[in-house]
Motif scaffolding. Structure first.
Motif, PDB file in Angstrom:
ATOM      1  N   ALA A 211       0.835  -1.209   0.000  1.00 41.10           N
ATOM      2  CA  ALA A 211       0.000   0.000   0.000  1.00 41.10           C
ATOM      3  C   ALA A 211       0.868   1.257   0.000  1.00 41.10           C
ATOM      4  O   ALA A 211       0.586   2.210  -0.729  1.00 41.10           O
ATOM      5  CB  ALA A 211      -0.945  -0.002   1.199  1.00 41.10           C
ATOM      6  N   ALA A 212       1.935   1.243   0.770  1.00 40.53           N
ATOM      7  CA  ALA A 212       2.841   2.398   0.825  1.00 40.53           C
ATOM      8  C   ALA A 212       3.540   2.603  -0.516  1.00 40.53           C
ATOM      9  O   ALA A 212       3.647   3.733  -1.009  1.00 40.53           O
ATOM     10  CB  ALA A 212       3.865   2.207   1.941  1.00 40.53           C
ATOM     11  N   ALA A 213       3.997   1.524  -1.122  1.00 41.14           N
ATOM     12  CA  ALA A 213       4.688   1.619  -2.416  1.00 41.14           C
ATOM     13  C   ALA A 213       3.745   2.096  -3.517  1.00 41.14           C
ATOM     14  O   ALA A 213       4.159   2.811  -4.431  1.00 41.14           O
ATOM     15  CB  ALA A 213       5.295   0.265  -2.789  1.00 41.14           C
ATOM     16  N   MET A 214       2.485   1.725  -3.419  1.00 39.53           N
ATOM     17  CA  MET A 214       1.501   2.105  -4.442  1.00 39.53           C
ATOM     18  C   MET A 214       1.264   3.615  -4.471  1.00 39.53           C
ATOM     19  O   MET A 214       0.838   4.142  -5.493  1.00 39.53           O
ATOM     20  CB  MET A 214       0.178   1.376  -4.206  1.00 39.53           C
ATOM     21  N   LYS A 215       1.544   4.310  -3.373  1.00 41.48           N
ATOM     22  CA  LYS A 215       1.340   5.765  -3.337  1.00 41.48           C
ATOM     23  C   LYS A 215       2.195   6.479  -4.377  1.00 41.48           C
ATOM     24  O   LYS A 215       1.824   7.532  -4.874  1.00 41.48           O
ATOM     25  CB  LYS A 215       1.650   6.313  -1.937  1.00 41.48           C
ATOM     26  N   ASN A 216       3.355   5.903  -4.703  1.00 37.66           N
ATOM     27  CA  ASN A 216       4.269   6.524  -5.663  1.00 37.66           C
ATOM     28  C   ASN A 216       4.073   6.017  -7.087  1.00 37.66           C
ATOM     29  O   ASN A 216       4.736   6.488  -8.001  1.00 37.66           O
ATOM     30  CB  ASN A 216       5.715   6.288  -5.229  1.00 37.66           C
ATOM     31  N   ALA A 217       3.190   5.051  -7.262  1.00 40.93           N
ATOM     32  CA  ALA A 217       2.974   4.484  -8.597  1.00 40.93           C
ATOM     33  C   ALA A 217       1.952   5.321  -9.360  1.00 40.93           C
ATOM     34  O   ALA A 217       0.840   5.516  -8.896  1.00 40.93           O
ATOM     35  CB  ALA A 217       2.483   3.042  -8.478  1.00 40.93           C
ATOM     36  N   THR A 218       2.343   5.807 -10.512  1.00 41.64           N
ATOM     37  CA  THR A 218       1.402   6.565 -11.335  1.00 41.64           C
ATOM     38  C   THR A 218       0.795   5.694 -12.424  1.00 41.64           C
ATOM     39  O   THR A 218      -0.241   6.029 -12.981  1.00 41.64           O
ATOM     40  CB  THR A 218       2.085   7.803 -11.951  1.00 41.64           C
ATOM     41  N   ALA A 219       1.450   4.572 -12.728  1.00 46.42           N
ATOM     42  CA  ALA A 219       0.908   3.630 -13.707  1.00 46.42           C
ATOM     43  C   ALA A 219      -0.313   2.948 -13.089  1.00 46.42           C
ATOM     44  O   ALA A 219      -0.448   2.866 -11.871  1.00 46.42           O
ATOM     45  CB  ALA A 219       1.957   2.585 -14.074  1.00 46.42           C
ATOM     46  N   THR A 220      -1.205   2.467 -13.942  1.00 41.15           N
ATOM     47  CA  THR A 220      -2.402   1.764 -13.462  1.00 41.15           C
ATOM     48  C   THR A 220      -2.369   0.324 -13.964  1.00 41.15           C
ATOM     49  O   THR A 220      -1.706   0.014 -14.961  1.00 41.15           O
ATOM     50  CB  THR A 220      -3.690   2.435 -13.969  1.00 41.15           C
ATOM     51  N   LEU A 221      -3.101  -0.519 -13.277  1.00 41.55           N
ATOM     52  CA  LEU A 221      -3.234  -1.908 -13.713  1.00 41.55           C
ATOM     53  C   LEU A 221      -3.872  -1.939 -15.098  1.00 41.55           C
ATOM     54  O   LEU A 221      -3.457  -2.715 -15.970  1.00 41.55           O
ATOM     55  CB  LEU A 221      -4.087  -2.691 -12.703  1.00 41.55           C
ATOM     56  N   GLU A 222      -4.859  -1.060 -15.319  1.00 50.40           N
ATOM     57  CA  GLU A 222      -5.539  -1.007 -16.607  1.00 50.40           C
ATOM     58  C   GLU A 222      -4.553  -0.657 -17.734  1.00 50.40           C
ATOM     59  O   GLU A 222      -4.573  -1.265 -18.799  1.00 50.40           O
ATOM     60  CB  GLU A 222      -6.680   0.032 -16.604  1.00 50.40           C
ATOM     61  N   GLY A 223      -3.695   0.316 -17.487  1.00 46.99           N
ATOM     62  CA  GLY A 223      -2.688   0.696 -18.481  1.00 46.99           C
ATOM     63  C   GLY A 223      -1.710  -0.438 -18.742  1.00 46.99           C
ATOM     64  O   GLY A 223      -1.321  -0.682 -19.882  1.00 46.99           O
ATOM     65  N   GLY A 224      -1.325  -1.144 -17.694  1.00 50.47           N
ATOM     66  CA  GLY A 224      -0.436  -2.287 -17.846  1.00 50.47           C
ATOM     67  C   GLY A 224      -1.065  -3.389 -18.681  1.00 50.47           C
ATOM     68  O   GLY A 224      -0.406  -3.997 -19.522  1.00 50.47           O
ATOM     69  N   LEU A 225      -2.357  -3.634 -18.449  1.00 45.96           N
ATOM     70  CA  LEU A 225      -3.068  -4.635 -19.243  1.00 45.96           C
ATOM     71  C   LEU A 225      -3.084  -4.229 -20.719  1.00 45.96           C
ATOM     72  O   LEU A 225      -2.820  -5.047 -21.605  1.00 45.96           O
ATOM     73  CB  LEU A 225      -4.497  -4.831 -18.723  1.00 45.96           C
TER      74      LEU A 225
ATOM     75  N   LYS B 254     -15.506   0.864 -11.448  1.00 47.39           N
ATOM     76  CA  LYS B 254     -16.726   1.686 -11.521  1.00 47.39           C
ATOM     77  C   LYS B 254     -17.621   1.442 -10.319  1.00 47.39           C
ATOM     78  O   LYS B 254     -18.272   2.361  -9.826  1.00 47.39           O
ATOM     79  CB  LYS B 254     -17.498   1.393 -12.816  1.00 47.39           C
ATOM     80  N   ALA B 255     -17.651   0.198  -9.848  1.00 45.04           N
ATOM     81  CA  ALA B 255     -18.503  -0.151  -8.699  1.00 45.04           C
ATOM     82  C   ALA B 255     -17.860   0.225  -7.364  1.00 45.04           C
ATOM     83  O   ALA B 255     -18.508   0.145  -6.322  1.00 45.04           O
ATOM     84  CB  ALA B 255     -18.811  -1.647  -8.719  1.00 45.04           C
ATOM     85  N   ASN B 256     -16.594   0.641  -7.388  1.00 44.64           N
ATOM     86  CA  ASN B 256     -15.866   0.959  -6.159  1.00 44.64           C
ATOM     87  C   ASN B 256     -15.106   2.269  -6.343  1.00 44.64           C
ATOM     88  O   ASN B 256     -13.873   2.290  -6.398  1.00 44.64           O
ATOM     89  CB  ASN B 256     -14.905  -0.181  -5.805  1.00 44.64           C
ATOM     90  N   ALA B 257     -15.862   3.351  -6.451  1.00 42.38           N
ATOM     91  CA  ALA B 257     -15.290   4.673  -6.703  1.00 42.38           C
ATOM     92  C   ALA B 257     -14.205   5.005  -5.681  1.00 42.38           C
ATOM     93  O   ALA B 257     -14.344   4.702  -4.494  1.00 42.38           O
ATOM     94  CB  ALA B 257     -16.377   5.732  -6.671  1.00 42.38           C
ATOM     95  N   GLY B 258     -13.124   5.608  -6.170  1.00 43.83           N
ATOM     96  CA  GLY B 258     -12.038   6.019  -5.286  1.00 43.83           C
ATOM     97  C   GLY B 258     -10.995   4.936  -5.058  1.00 43.83           C
ATOM     98  O   GLY B 258      -9.998   5.181  -4.390  1.00 43.83           O
ATOM     99  N   SER B 259     -11.218   3.755  -5.619  1.00 44.83           N
ATOM    100  CA  SER B 259     -10.260   2.656  -5.460  1.00 44.83           C
ATOM    101  C   SER B 259      -9.368   2.575  -6.684  1.00 44.83           C
ATOM    102  O   SER B 259      -9.703   3.089  -7.750  1.00 44.83           O
ATOM    103  CB  SER B 259     -10.998   1.318  -5.316  1.00 44.83           C
ATOM    104  N   ARG B 260      -8.246   1.905  -6.525  1.00 51.32           N
ATOM    105  CA  ARG B 260      -7.412   1.570  -7.673  1.00 51.32           C
ATOM    106  C   ARG B 260      -7.173   0.078  -7.670  1.00 51.32           C
ATOM    107  O   ARG B 260      -7.122  -0.553  -6.622  1.00 51.32           O
ATOM    108  CB  ARG B 260      -6.128   2.381  -7.705  1.00 51.32           C
ATOM    109  N   ALA B 261      -7.054  -0.494  -8.845  1.00 42.56           N
ATOM    110  CA  ALA B 261      -6.856  -1.935  -8.974  1.00 42.56           C
ATOM    111  C   ALA B 261      -5.392  -2.277  -8.717  1.00 42.56           C
ATOM    112  O   ALA B 261      -4.492  -1.623  -9.240  1.00 42.56           O
ATOM    113  CB  ALA B 261      -7.272  -2.407 -10.363  1.00 42.56           C
ATOM    114  N   VAL B 262      -5.179  -3.305  -7.894  1.00 43.56           N
ATOM    115  CA  VAL B 262      -3.839  -3.765  -7.555  1.00 43.56           C
ATOM    116  C   VAL B 262      -3.535  -5.092  -8.239  1.00 43.56           C
ATOM    117  O   VAL B 262      -2.408  -5.361  -8.619  1.00 43.56           O
ATOM    118  CB  VAL B 262      -3.690  -3.904  -6.021  1.00 43.56           C
ATOM    119  N   SER B 263      -4.564  -5.929  -8.416  1.00 43.33           N
ATOM    120  CA  SER B 263      -4.347  -7.198  -9.120  1.00 43.33           C
ATOM    121  C   SER B 263      -5.661  -7.724  -9.677  1.00 43.33           C
ATOM    122  O   SER B 263      -6.742  -7.352  -9.217  1.00 43.33           O
ATOM    123  CB  SER B 263      -3.727  -8.253  -8.190  1.00 43.33           C
ATOM    124  N   ILE B 264      -5.526  -8.585 -10.675  1.00 41.04           N
ATOM    125  CA  ILE B 264      -6.666  -9.324 -11.216  1.00 41.04           C
ATOM    126  C   ILE B 264      -6.154 -10.715 -11.596  1.00 41.04           C
ATOM    127  O   ILE B 264      -5.147 -10.846 -12.295  1.00 41.04           O
ATOM    128  CB  ILE B 264      -7.350  -8.618 -12.407  1.00 41.04           C
TER     129      ILE B 264
END
Length: 172
Positions: free
Chosen positions: A36-50, A133-143
């Protein structure tokens, strides 16, 4: 206190200590607080990576993880019979490397994910976007896709602040 109460209290205390020792091992990639702490500095998204990994094949799973003390975005892809791991930079989302999966444990996971995606009608990117979309304010970490009773689903791990949440999306 009765003589029966003391062994019961000891049993409950032992179970509590064992549970506390085992639960952290369930956290994907180890320490959730560090992730969670490391994710604060990540600007890339899981969606972009996909999206970016599609040049290397069809994505079959994706996750942010801490590898060798550094945050990375790892996407497993399939192209024909080849199973690849695509690693993206967590700041830019640019593909840093792509290599064939050779580790036995990773190959087993990738083969299971490939089998789940063979039954899927919904791409992982769409499932990720639906969960967000169903969880506003969240970011995806894995799928991670899986087959449950012949049905393809994906477990999406979301992060909001420092709180992780797992949701299931249908892929068929």
């Amino acid at each position: 206190m009765t003589s029966r109460a003391i062994p019961l209290i000891l049993l409950v205390a032992t179970i509590g200590l064992l549970a506390a020792a085992i639960v952290p091992a369930w956290a994907e990639g180890g320490d959730e607080a560090a992730l969670a702490a490391a994710m604060k500095n990540a600007t890339a998204t899981l969606e972009g990576g996909l999206r970016n990994s599609e040049a290397q094949g069809t994505p079959i799973s994706a996750k942010f993880e801490i590898e060798d003390g550094k945050l990375q975005l790892s996407i497993y892809t399939m192209k024909g019979n080849d199973l690849m791991e695509v690693v993206a930079d967590p700041k830019t989302g640019a593909i840093a490397k792509a290599e064939k999966i050779t580790d036995a444990g990773d190959l087993k996971e990738a083969a299971e994910q490939k089998a789940a995606m063979a039954k899927a009608k919904v791409p992982l990117l769409t499932a990720t976007e639906t969960a967000l979309k169903a969880n506003a304010g969240s970011r995806a970490v894995s799928i991670v896709p899986e087959l449950k009773s012949g049905q393809a689903t994906a477990e999406v791990t979301l992060l909001q602040g420092t709180a992780f949440k797992k949701v299931t999306e249908k892929l068929d």
